[in-house]
Design an enzyme around this catalytic site. Sequence first.
Site, PDB file in Angstrom:
ATOM      1  N   CYS A 272      50.660  48.118  43.431  1.00 20.85           N
ATOM      2  CA  CYS A 272      51.843  48.105  42.576  1.00 20.85           C
ATOM      3  C   CYS A 272      52.993  47.278  43.122  1.00 20.85           C
ATOM      4  O   CYS A 272      54.037  47.176  42.472  1.00 20.85           O
ATOM      5  CB  CYS A 272      52.314  49.540  42.336  1.00 20.85           C
TER       6      CYS A 272
ATOM      7  N   GLU B 118      35.489  36.282  40.144  1.00 21.13           N
ATOM      8  CA  GLU B 118      35.697  34.850  40.327  1.00 21.13           C
ATOM      9  C   GLU B 118      35.507  34.137  39.000  1.00 21.13           C
ATOM     10  O   GLU B 118      34.590  34.501  38.245  1.00 21.13           O
ATOM     11  CB  GLU B 118      34.692  34.313  41.356  1.00 21.13           C
TER      12      GLU B 118
END
Length: 340
Positions: A129, A103
Amino acid sequence: MSGNATYRHTQAAVLSICAVDAPVVVTSEEMDQRLGTTYDRVGLKPGMLARLAGIHERRWWPEGVSFTEGAATAGAKALAEAGVDPSRVGLMVNTSVSREHLEPSMAVQIHHALGMPTSCLNFDLANACLGFVNGMQLAATMIDSGQIDYALVVNGESSRHTQEVTLDRLAGEDATAEDVLSQFATLTLGSGAAAIVLGRADAHPQGHRIVGGISRAGTEHHDLCVGDLEWMRTDTRGLLEAGIALSRAAWEEARAEFDWASMDRYIAHQISQVHVRAMCEALDIPPERLPLTFPTRGNMGPAAVAFTLAMEADSLVAGDRVLMMGVGSGLNVSCLEIAW
């Protein structure tokens, strides 16, 4: 089946796509040399990266250079080539697997670096991916709905840290042959960045229309490839077999809506020569229509499909049909057609 799984777009078009190379070249031979003692001790032969995977080199960002800088560079290039001022972009999606922290999002760094407006929605979208293709689908949907006029999808990947700690770990005296094989896929990774600008087709007739695509999930295979910044273990054979089976099923289901048997270019996620050969055989894809970047860039994760398309863009002509396609750990499969 229609809806989220099989979909068509009506107004979204690709206005530009750009790739940025990481500048530090690392050869597979260099990695073999670092693992030479381990190979001798556990009875493995050097050369597997080049011989089996077909990856001769990959790239790293220099020390002190973040993948977010690469993503921002690619984004700036894509906006400039599209002739779109950042102030007009309503959505910016960062699709990188790479992270420096949990974060805040990596997107905020890129948003700030590009000088995007406060009105530009920005966030990370992570799906192994397939993140870049998923980001394009989401952006195209928002353009179709009229919520935004322009979107920027970016990706930057850095394999350097994960590969360095893996090489150090596998060079240790307690490393086994099983350790080397289960972490082999980590050494096939590569670094790089890519970005794409999407806009409204009616305002940009020169753009390349996003036709639609298909997504399918095989999440019973979620444990075949699991990784973090320090470690990635992969059941290479299991991942290949499950990915091919899911791709074949998705391909067959798509026939009712799309005809992808004779595309002008197949832009596939770049994993290895074993994966490409199996995919071409399973889906009856002419290998000469599937360009390769993995031999010199490695597996760049979600950046790979966009990077490969950027490398091919100058050779495409109006009317060409292009299919972006890939398998992501989890497993998920996605295909996205573009009318060039």
